[in-house]
Design a protein around this motif. Structure first.
Motif, short mmCIF file in Angstrom:
data_model
loop_
_atom_site.label_atom_id
_atom_site.label_comp_id
_atom_site.label_asym_id
_atom_site.label_seq_id
_atom_site.Cartn_x
_atom_site.Cartn_y
_atom_site.Cartn_z
N LYS A 106 0.83 -1.21 0.00
CA LYS A 106 0.00 0.00 0.00
C LYS A 106 0.86 1.25 0.00
CE LYS A 106 -3.43 0.19 2.83
NZ LYS A 106 -4.19 0.06 4.10
N LEU A 109 1.98 1.76 -3.46
CA LEU A 109 0.90 2.29 -4.29
C LEU A 109 0.72 3.79 -4.06
CD1 LEU A 109 -1.85 -0.47 -3.89
CD2 LEU A 109 -0.33 -0.11 -5.84
N TYR A 113 -0.56 7.07 -6.60
CA TYR A 113 -1.78 7.87 -6.53
C TYR A 113 -1.63 9.07 -5.59
CZ TYR A 113 -2.95 5.56 -2.06
OH TYR A 113 -2.94 5.11 -0.77
N ASN A 122 -7.10 6.49 -7.77
CA ASN A 122 -6.78 5.27 -7.03
C ASN A 122 -5.91 4.38 -7.91
OD1 ASN A 122 -6.69 3.31 -5.08
ND2 ASN A 122 -8.89 3.12 -4.83
N PHE A 123 -5.13 3.51 -7.27
CA PHE A 123 -4.31 2.52 -7.96
C PHE A 123 -4.71 1.17 -7.37
CE2 PHE A 123 0.32 1.46 -9.37
CZ PHE A 123 -0.19 0.44 -10.17
N ILE A 124 -5.44 0.36 -8.15
CA ILE A 124 -6.02 -0.89 -7.67
C ILE A 124 -5.24 -2.06 -8.24
CG2 ILE A 124 -8.11 -2.30 -7.58
CD1 ILE A 124 -9.69 0.29 -8.14
N TYR A 126 -5.33 -5.94 -9.03
CA TYR A 126 -6.31 -7.01 -9.20
C TYR A 126 -5.56 -8.34 -9.34
CZ TYR A 126 -9.77 -10.03 -11.46
OH TYR A 126 -10.59 -11.07 -11.77
N VAL A 133 -8.83 -7.83 -4.78
CA VAL A 133 -8.12 -6.60 -5.14
C VAL A 133 -7.49 -6.00 -3.88
CG1 VAL A 133 -9.63 -6.10 -7.10
CG2 VAL A 133 -10.17 -5.14 -4.83
N GLU A 135 -6.16 -2.07 -2.75
CA GLU A 135 -6.06 -0.66 -3.10
C GLU A 135 -5.79 0.14 -1.83
OE1 GLU A 135 -9.12 1.56 -2.57
OE2 GLU A 135 -9.93 -0.03 -1.34
N LYS A 136 -5.91 1.48 -1.92
CA LYS A 136 -5.48 2.33 -0.82
C LYS A 136 -6.26 2.09 0.48
CE LYS A 136 -8.33 6.22 -2.42
NZ LYS A 136 -8.28 7.62 -2.90
#
Length: 763
Positions: A106, A109, A113, A122-124, A126, A133, A135-136
């Motif tokens: 995280k 990431l 973002y 957002n930066f997801i 997958y 998934v 993400e943040k």
């Protein structure tokens, strides 16, 4: 006598010539403006088109640079070994249960973002194999993420399950509206442009970058003034500011062009890197309306300018002619008079007074310039002493400096034994006394003040050094009766003109450090053989002080400090060495406070070392009092803590202090105590005020700082010794904690490795 009106308006009169000159200029300017208007009116239309093309080109460059920057930052992240390893582990999360690396991913990431210039919502990540998934906000299932948190009719969860990147690195998808559904409320997230990337090479892990196309359009477009479209290489619409359908364009496949369809102009250009086509629509009526308004405005301005120019030409000609006619009349009346009688004429009296004032001002300016030249010369010498290049406009001052004459330099440092009521007046009076003592010498002197408490005296053609020392001896006798202030005087030998002032100043600055600890004026000519620069305390003394502090005994600690101060006095140590010793004790005390987890004392230790606490110290007793005041609260806290310390926390702290170099974590320590990791984490935070991982990282970084003092150890080896298996992680954590990389810290701290300060730093 008043001149006839006909003579004033004769063809040869000044008024008529001025008026005709103004009219000629007006006619010329009016003709030029009219011709320019007629000629340029046909060109303006083309210029408007060109400006639209140039504006679109800038927009395309902004979008292309944005996509390239986004790609480069994501590519840099995916090429990290740590990133690849972490995502490889998370792609089999159900099997290995490595939830501990989620926060690290995280954090990586967030570097994407969290950059406001990338306009990423957002930066997801997958993980297709396990259908979840990251993400943040953390981990989510694919259904929850794309069915609740990022829901779009165009992009349901099944859509992402079927997507692949293939040989592309970035796959840009059309913008769509997204919403977030939580409990009983639905929140619109706006239109987002998804970008699909391959996160790691050997696993089906994809990165989904959610770009905000509205913010990008505001940054690179014209803020929605005209319709704007982005088409991909296949002609599919990726983004538009309007829902209006786009007509078929003839040259849409070309690199850059425009065409008119109906009442609209379509300007389009293809991006060199992405292959996207960017289209902007401009109304023909808007351009034509702007041209009509411009023509009307130019006509009105031209007419008004001609009329106003005619009126002001007449007024200016009349106002210029009248005073000159009066002056000519006055000269005619006084042509036979003596010059002394001219002052009876008002105009001439004013002119005479103004000329006298101008001459007086000129004399004042000359005197002021001579004074400023002296200041500028001192400015040039100061820059030579401090090795600061002169500005190019002052380069001629080099010729005025005594760059080839032999010289001697004397550096005076002023100190007070107690705070003075008016230190500025004391300092000024002392500097004036020094200048008077050397003003009678045959040599030429230059006086500089490089710092508030420093005075540098340059003596050119000074003669033998013995004469200089004799004058300084007189100064020393004069100051012997002063008990509130004293000087440290560093004297250089007589240099040839080839020796730079910078070298002389540096040598004198080093000589000032040879001062002994007393409140008397000292004259230092050269370093003493018994200089404390050859005196080094043993490295083990740092451990000895640490152990004494841990005991909590004031008698033991105070006795040890007194013995070290007595040893410094017996070794004829300099005041600088006493200062180094005191700082070393303070630093070792701070490390002991950190090891014993006494954060409430850290602020007091930092405050004790702030500023210049030893500037007014001139006796060993002052250092003794300061060191006792520094260590007393620490000893009291240690004694109090030893009575009330929690046995669990004591075990954890001692275990970490012995095993910080191993691969340990909260679960391992909890197993040692037969406790759950959650309970141990909460009780550790409650008792110490910080998280377990924060304390462990802080401990490792402090040990690393000590090991960095040993230049024989490589940074990779130090990383392993303090428990970091990956050197990149070690460097990142070290810089986050100290603001410097390990290499930068080693370079900065390498010059301070003397006395107990360095000994304590190597613990």
């Amino acid at each position: 006598m008043k001149r006839p009106l006909t003579s004033q308006f004769a063809l040869s009169s000044l008024f008529v010539k001025l008026m005709l000159s103004f009219l000629s200029v007006i006619l010329l300017l009016a003709s030029f403006n009219l011709f320019s208007h007629l000629y340029l009116s046909g060109k303006v239309y083309q210029e408007v088109v060109r400006q639209n093309e140039q504006s679109l080109k800038q927009t395309v460059e902004g979008y292309e640079n944005h996509f390239r920057l986004t790609q480069n930052m994501i590519l840099a992240l995916t090429q990290s070994d740590t990133w690849t390893a972490n995502l490889g582990i998370l792609s089999h999360l159900k099997e290995n249960r490595r939830y501990d690396i989620v926060n690290e991913v995280k954090s990586d990431l967030m570097t994407i973002y969290g950059n406001p210039f990338l306009h990423i919502e957002n930066f997801i990540l997958y993980f297709k194999g396990e259908d979840y998934v990251l993400e943040k906000e953390g981990l989510s299932s694919t259904e929850d993420m794309f069915g609740k948190y990022y829901y779009s009719q165009d992009y349901p969860a099944d859509f992402w399950r079927s997507q692949t990147v293939g040989n592309q690195f970035l796959k840009v998808l059309p913008a769509a509206s997204f919403t977030e559904t939580t409990m009983n409320s639905t929140r619109a997230l706006g239109r987002l442009m998804p970008v699909l990337v391959k996160a790691i090479p050997y696993e089906e892990v994809y990165g989904l970058v959610m770009l905000n196309p509205q913010r990008m359009e505001k940054a690179y477009g014209d803020a929605g003034k005209n319709p704007f479209y982005i088409l991909d290489a296949q002609g599919r619409r990726l983004f538009s500011t309007t829902e209006t359908a786009l007509p078929a364009l003839k040259d849409a496949a070309s690199t850059s062009s425009h065409e008119r369809i109906g009442d609209q102009y379509y300007f389009y250009e293809k991006g060199a890197q992405t292959g996207f086509t960017y289209i902007r629509v401009t109304e023909v009526a808007a351009i034509a309306s702007g041209l009509r308004g411009m023509r009307l405005l130019l006509a009105v301005l031209l007419t008004a300018a001609v009329l106003v120019s005619l009126l002001f030409s007449f007024l200016f000609s009349f106002r210029l002619n009248q005073p000159l006619q009066r002056l000519v009349a006055a000269l005619d009346r006084k042509s036979g008079s003596s010059p002394g009688k001219l002052s009876s004429v008002k105009e001439f009296a004013i002119i005479g007074d103004r000329l006298s004032s101008i001459l007086e001002d000129n004399r004042f300016i000359q005197n002021d310039l001579e004074h400023k030249n002296s200041l500028v010369r001192q400015y040039a010498y100061t820059h030579k002493v401090k090795n600061i290049p002169l500005h190019a406009s002052l380069s001629e001052l080099d010729d005025a400096l005594h760059s080839e004459q032999p010289y001697a330099s004397i550096l005076f440092k002023l100190s007070f034994t107690r705070p003075a009521e008016e230190p500025e007046q004391h300092t000024l009076a002392l500097w004036q006394l020094i200048q008077r003592l050397f003003s009678g010498e045959e040599s030429e002197n230059v006086v500089l003040q490089p710092e508030q408490d420093l005075l540098l005296l340059l003596l050119f053609n000074p003669g033998p050094q013995s004469g200089i020392l004799q004058v300084l001896g007189t100064l020393q006798e004069l100051l012997a009766a002063e008990d509130s202030l004293f000087l440290t005087i560093a004297v250089s030998p007589v240099y040839s003109g080839e020796t730079p002032f910078t070298d002389a100043y540096h040598s004198l600055s080093e000589l000032l450090k040879e001062r002994r600890l007393n409140g008397e004026t000292q004259i230092i000519v050269e370093p003493r053989a018994s200089s404390a620069k050859t005196f080094h305390l043993k490295v083990t003394y740092g451990e000895e002080l640490h152990n004494l502090l841990q005991s909590g005994s004031e008698d033991a600690v105070f006795g040890w400090l007194d013995r070290q101060l007595e040893q410094l006095q017996s070794k004829d140590a300099t005041a600088e060495d006493f200062r180094t010793f005191a700082r070393g004790v303070a630093e070792q005390t701070g490390k002991t406070v950190m090891k014993l987890n006494l954060p409430e004392l850290e602020a007091g230790l930092l405050s004790a070392l702030s500023g210049e606490p030893f500037a007014a110290f001139h006796t060993a007793d002052q250092y003794k009092i300061w060191l006792r005041e520094l260590t007393s609260p620490v000893l009291a806290a240690i004694r109090s803590g030893s009575e009330t310390r929690d046995p669990v926390i004591s075990f954890v702290l001692e275990y970490l202090d012995k095993h910080y170099g191993e691969d340990i974590n909260l679960n391992i320590v909890a197993d040692k105590l037969n406790l759950t990791s959650g309970y141990l984490s909460s009780i550790f935070k409650e008792k110490t005020g910080i998280n377990f991982s924060e304390y462990l990282n802080t401990l490792r970084i402090e040990r690393a700082k000590e090991l960095l003092m040993n230049i024989d150890l490589r940074i990779q080896d130090i990383a392993l010794q303090v428990g970091y298996q990956n050197v990149n992680s070690f460097i990142r954590m070290f810089k986050r904690a100290s603001g410097l990389t390990p290499g930068e810290y080693r370079k900065r701290a390498g010059g301070e490795n003397q006395g107990l300060g360095s000994a304590a730093g190597e613990e």
